[in-house]
Design an enzyme around this catalytic site. Sequence first.
Site, mmCIF file in Angstrom:
data_model
loop_
_atom_site.group_PDB
_atom_site.id
_atom_site.type_symbol
_atom_site.label_atom_id
_atom_site.label_comp_id
_atom_site.label_asym_id
_atom_site.label_seq_id
_atom_site.Cartn_x
_atom_site.Cartn_y
_atom_site.Cartn_z
ATOM 1 N N ASN A 9 0.853 -1.191 0.000
ATOM 2 C CA ASN A 9 0.000 0.000 0.000
ATOM 3 C C ASN A 9 0.891 1.244 0.000
ATOM 4 O O ASN A 9 1.471 1.594 1.016
ATOM 5 C CB ASN A 9 -0.894 -0.044 1.257
ATOM 6 C CG ASN A 9 -1.763 1.181 1.399
ATOM 7 O OD1 ASN A 9 -1.867 2.000 0.475
ATOM 8 N ND2 ASN A 9 -2.399 1.321 2.558
ATOM 9 N N LYS A 11 0.045 4.279 -0.251
ATOM 10 C CA LYS A 11 -0.613 5.463 0.340
ATOM 11 C C LYS A 11 -0.352 6.688 -0.538
ATOM 12 O O LYS A 11 -0.345 6.581 -1.757
ATOM 13 C CB LYS A 11 -0.151 5.659 1.788
ATOM 14 C CG LYS A 11 -0.320 4.379 2.612
ATOM 15 C CD LYS A 11 -0.175 4.589 4.091
ATOM 16 C CE LYS A 11 -0.359 3.256 4.798
ATOM 17 N NZ LYS A 11 -0.328 3.365 6.248
ATOM 18 N N HIS A 95 -9.626 0.900 4.574
ATOM 19 C CA HIS A 95 -8.390 1.134 5.324
ATOM 20 C C HIS A 95 -8.688 2.074 6.492
ATOM 21 O O HIS A 95 -9.515 2.982 6.370
ATOM 22 C CB HIS A 95 -7.316 1.741 4.408
ATOM 23 C CG HIS A 95 -5.981 1.769 5.074
ATOM 24 N ND1 HIS A 95 -5.619 2.761 5.955
ATOM 25 C CD2 HIS A 95 -4.929 0.917 5.018
ATOM 26 C CE1 HIS A 95 -4.393 2.507 6.397
ATOM 27 N NE2 HIS A 95 -3.958 1.392 5.850
ATOM 28 N N GLU A 97 -7.204 4.532 7.632
ATOM 29 C CA GLU A 97 -7.048 5.971 7.339
ATOM 30 C C GLU A 97 -8.290 6.503 6.626
ATOM 31 O O GLU A 97 -8.682 7.650 6.832
ATOM 32 C CB GLU A 97 -5.767 6.192 6.511
ATOM 33 C CG GLU A 97 -4.526 6.034 7.381
ATOM 34 C CD GLU A 97 -3.295 5.507 6.663
ATOM 35 O OE1 GLU A 97 -3.222 5.599 5.433
ATOM 36 O OE2 GLU A 97 -2.400 4.993 7.366
ATOM 37 N N GLU A 167 -5.795 -5.259 10.320
ATOM 38 C CA GLU A 167 -4.782 -4.243 10.628
ATOM 39 C C GLU A 167 -5.136 -3.532 11.927
ATOM 40 O O GLU A 167 -5.947 -2.590 11.931
ATOM 41 C CB GLU A 167 -4.730 -3.196 9.508
ATOM 42 C CG GLU A 167 -4.318 -3.743 8.172
ATOM 43 C CD GLU A 167 -3.715 -2.646 7.284
ATOM 44 O OE1 GLU A 167 -2.599 -2.844 6.787
ATOM 45 O OE2 GLU A 167 -4.348 -1.594 7.116
ATOM 46 N N GLY A 173 2.102 1.884 10.974
ATOM 47 C CA GLY A 173 3.091 2.960 10.914
ATOM 48 C C GLY A 173 3.766 3.273 12.237
ATOM 49 O O GLY A 173 4.421 4.299 12.381
ATOM 50 N N SER A 212 2.961 -2.479 10.444
ATOM 51 C CA SER A 212 4.394 -2.564 10.741
ATOM 52 C C SER A 212 5.015 -3.914 10.368
ATOM 53 O O SER A 212 5.860 -4.453 11.102
ATOM 54 C CB SER A 212 4.677 -2.233 12.216
ATOM 55 O OG SER A 212 4.308 -0.886 12.482
#
Length: 258
Positions: A9, A11, A95, A97, A167, A173, A212
């Site tokens: 991904n 992003k 996702h 985000e 996730e 991250g 991660s």
Amino acid sequence: MRRPLIAGNWKMHFTVPEGLEYALRLRREVERYASAVDVVILPPAVMLWEIANALRGCPIEIGAQNAAWEDQGPFTGEISPKMLAGWCHYVLIGHSERRQLFNETDEELNRKLQAALRHRLKVILAVGETLDEYEAGRTAEVITRQLDAAVYGVELESPIDLSIAYEPVWAIGTGRAATPDYANETMGLIRRLLEKSFKRLASEMRILYGGSVTPANARSLMEQSEIDGALVGGASLKAPDFTQIIQATVEVVQSQRV
Ligand code: PGA
């Protein structure tokens, strides 16, 4: 073991020329592993078409990071699954985000999932609990709500049409991946939820871990019984790291065959 899927991904990273150059580099480095694992990259929408053309004939597949629930219309800034159909293979939906920064709801994600499948895109649906939810011991409740809502009314023709990416938001991250045992346990719950909705197809559906993932932890994650691959963010932006994650996955597949 189900055939693993490793998705990168990207992003909101890279300019179009940078993304194209990087895709060509991955093509050289990753192509040789593609007989044992499915490799997918998810570049920003603005460079998808260019990269699709550059990777034509190569086993690396491409996907969009998001797509709307409508085919067309007054939705400024959106791209529709109809626009992706026929040349783009995958789409990532839900996702964290998108859920957190763009307020996407479970109901909208259900509509996006249905629209994407209608256009024969393979979907990676992301679910995961926040740090607060994790610390409050609410992981199972949150995952159940997110997954049941997203797949409500969805019918699958093939188990590879839908993969779930677990996730944990606190692992994305942060450099703090979930332990393999914890991830495997939650993914076991996801498998049971899939059985409820998709019956016998569930045993062939892929469940990925994301948050991660690095070359250092990839092998121990992939060795888990319920982990069928990874959704990789930061490490997918560096060719050597992404390649090593794929390589570790291939090694696990090979060790399980003997
Ligand atoms: P990360 O991101 O690998 O950088 O933690 C994963 C993701 O957001 O999909």
